[in-house]
Design a protein around this motif. Structure first.
Motif, PDB file in Angstrom:
ATOM      1  N   ARG A   8       8.891   2.388  -1.767  1.00 25.01           N
ATOM      2  CA  ARG A   8       7.668   2.575  -2.546  1.00 25.01           C
ATOM      3  C   ARG A   8       6.969   3.823  -2.042  1.00 25.01           C
ATOM      4  O   ARG A   8       6.929   4.092  -0.846  1.00 25.01           O
ATOM      5  N   GLN A   9       6.393   4.535  -2.998  1.00 28.41           N
ATOM      6  CA  GLN A   9       5.680   5.763  -2.645  1.00 28.41           C
ATOM      7  C   GLN A   9       4.204   5.443  -2.426  1.00 28.41           C
ATOM      8  O   GLN A   9       3.599   4.689  -3.191  1.00 28.41           O
ATOM      9  N   ASP A  10       3.625   6.010  -1.382  1.00 24.68           N
ATOM     10  CA  ASP A  10       2.206   5.841  -1.103  1.00 24.68           C
ATOM     11  C   ASP A  10       1.433   6.751  -2.049  1.00 24.68           C
ATOM     12  O   ASP A  10       1.525   7.971  -1.971  1.00 24.68           O
ATOM     13  N   ASN A  11       0.668   6.148  -2.963  1.00 18.98           N
ATOM     14  CA  ASN A  11      -0.093   6.926  -3.946  1.00 18.98           C
ATOM     15  C   ASN A  11      -1.594   6.805  -3.749  1.00 18.98           C
ATOM     16  O   ASN A  11      -2.370   7.167  -4.629  1.00 18.98           O
ATOM     17  N   GLN A  12      -2.029   6.279  -2.610  1.00 18.23           N
ATOM     18  CA  GLN A  12      -3.459   6.134  -2.353  1.00 18.23           C
ATOM     19  C   GLN A  12      -4.077   7.505  -2.101  1.00 18.23           C
ATOM     20  O   GLN A  12      -3.571   8.287  -1.303  1.00 18.23           O
ATOM     21  N   GLU A  13      -5.181   7.778  -2.793  1.00 18.61           N
ATOM     22  CA  GLU A  13      -5.790   9.104  -2.742  1.00 18.61           C
ATOM     23  C   GLU A  13      -6.159   9.552  -1.341  1.00 18.61           C
ATOM     24  O   GLU A  13      -5.955  10.703  -0.977  1.00 18.61           O
ATOM     25  N   ARG A  14      -6.713   8.665  -0.536  1.00 17.60           N
ATOM     26  CA  ARG A  14      -7.214   9.065   0.778  1.00 17.60           C
ATOM     27  C   ARG A  14      -6.214   8.823   1.909  1.00 17.60           C
ATOM     28  O   ARG A  14      -6.556   8.973   3.073  1.00 17.60           O
ATOM     29  N   SER A  15      -5.012   8.462   1.571  1.00 18.31           N
ATOM     30  CA  SER A  15      -4.012   8.185   2.594  1.00 18.31           C
ATOM     31  C   SER A  15      -3.472   9.476   3.191  1.00 18.31           C
ATOM     32  O   SER A  15      -3.187  10.434   2.471  1.00 18.31           O
ATOM     33  N   ARG A  16      -3.305   9.476   4.499  1.00 19.75           N
ATOM     34  CA  ARG A  16      -2.709  10.653   5.137  1.00 19.75           C
ATOM     35  C   ARG A  16      -1.205  10.702   4.897  1.00 19.75           C
ATOM     36  O   ARG A  16      -0.559  11.704   5.203  1.00 19.75           O
ATOM     37  N   HIS A  17      -0.644   9.639   4.336  1.00 21.74           N
ATOM     38  CA  HIS A  17       0.790   9.584   4.036  1.00 21.74           C
ATOM     39  C   HIS A  17       1.050   9.675   2.528  1.00 21.74           C
ATOM     40  O   HIS A  17       2.140   9.352   2.065  1.00 21.74           O
ATOM     41  N   ARG A  18       0.053  10.089   1.766  1.00 18.05           N
ATOM     42  CA  ARG A  18       0.186  10.176   0.309  1.00 18.05           C
ATOM     43  C   ARG A  18       1.437  10.971  -0.063  1.00 18.05           C
ATOM     44  O   ARG A  18       1.720  12.026   0.489  1.00 18.05           O
TER      45      ARG A  18
END
Length: 125
Positions: A8-18
């Motif tokens: 799964r791809q990290d799509n959270q706006e504020r994530s440092r792993h986006r």
């Protein structure tokens, strides 16, 4: 035996792993109490009806023990305990039960998860 995963791809706006991809374990289904009793019956000399009786008692007594503020440890699996959801209070002398908004169940796995013979595999398409 395999523990399957999907990426799964990290799509959270504020994530440092986006934008980065992570493995997430896949659940292939739920084993209900009756099936669990059948599996245990096949693996030992105890009859299914006896296993069901023990599991029924376990599902009755564990909530009572948790409600009495006990931690319940299942050897080789982990511990169950109650956690609280609540609001903060600036003065501890004013704190009362109205600040507690709910309860939740916490599970703390054993330090070393013993999945004998399990390997990790991507889920086949």
């Amino acid at each position: 035996m395999s523990v399957f995963y999907r990426l799964r791809q990290d799509n959270q706006e504020r994530s440092r792993h986006r934008g980065q991809w992570f493995a997430h374990a896949v659940n292939l289904g739920t084993i209900e109490t009756d099936e669990l009793a059948r599996i245990i019956e096949r693996n030992c000399s105890v009859k299914r009806s006896d296993v069901l009786a023990v599991l029924a008692e376990l599902s009755d007594i564990v909530p009572r023990l948790l409600a009495d503020s006990h931690r319940v440890r299942l050897a080789g699996i982990g511990s169950l305990m109650v956690g609280l959801n609540g609001r903060p209070c600036s003065d501890p002398r004013q704190y009362d039960n109205s600040y507690v908004k709910g309860l939740h169940l916490c599970f703390k796995p054993e330090k070393e998860l013993r999945l004998t013979g399990a390997d990790i595999q991507p889920l086949p398409p």
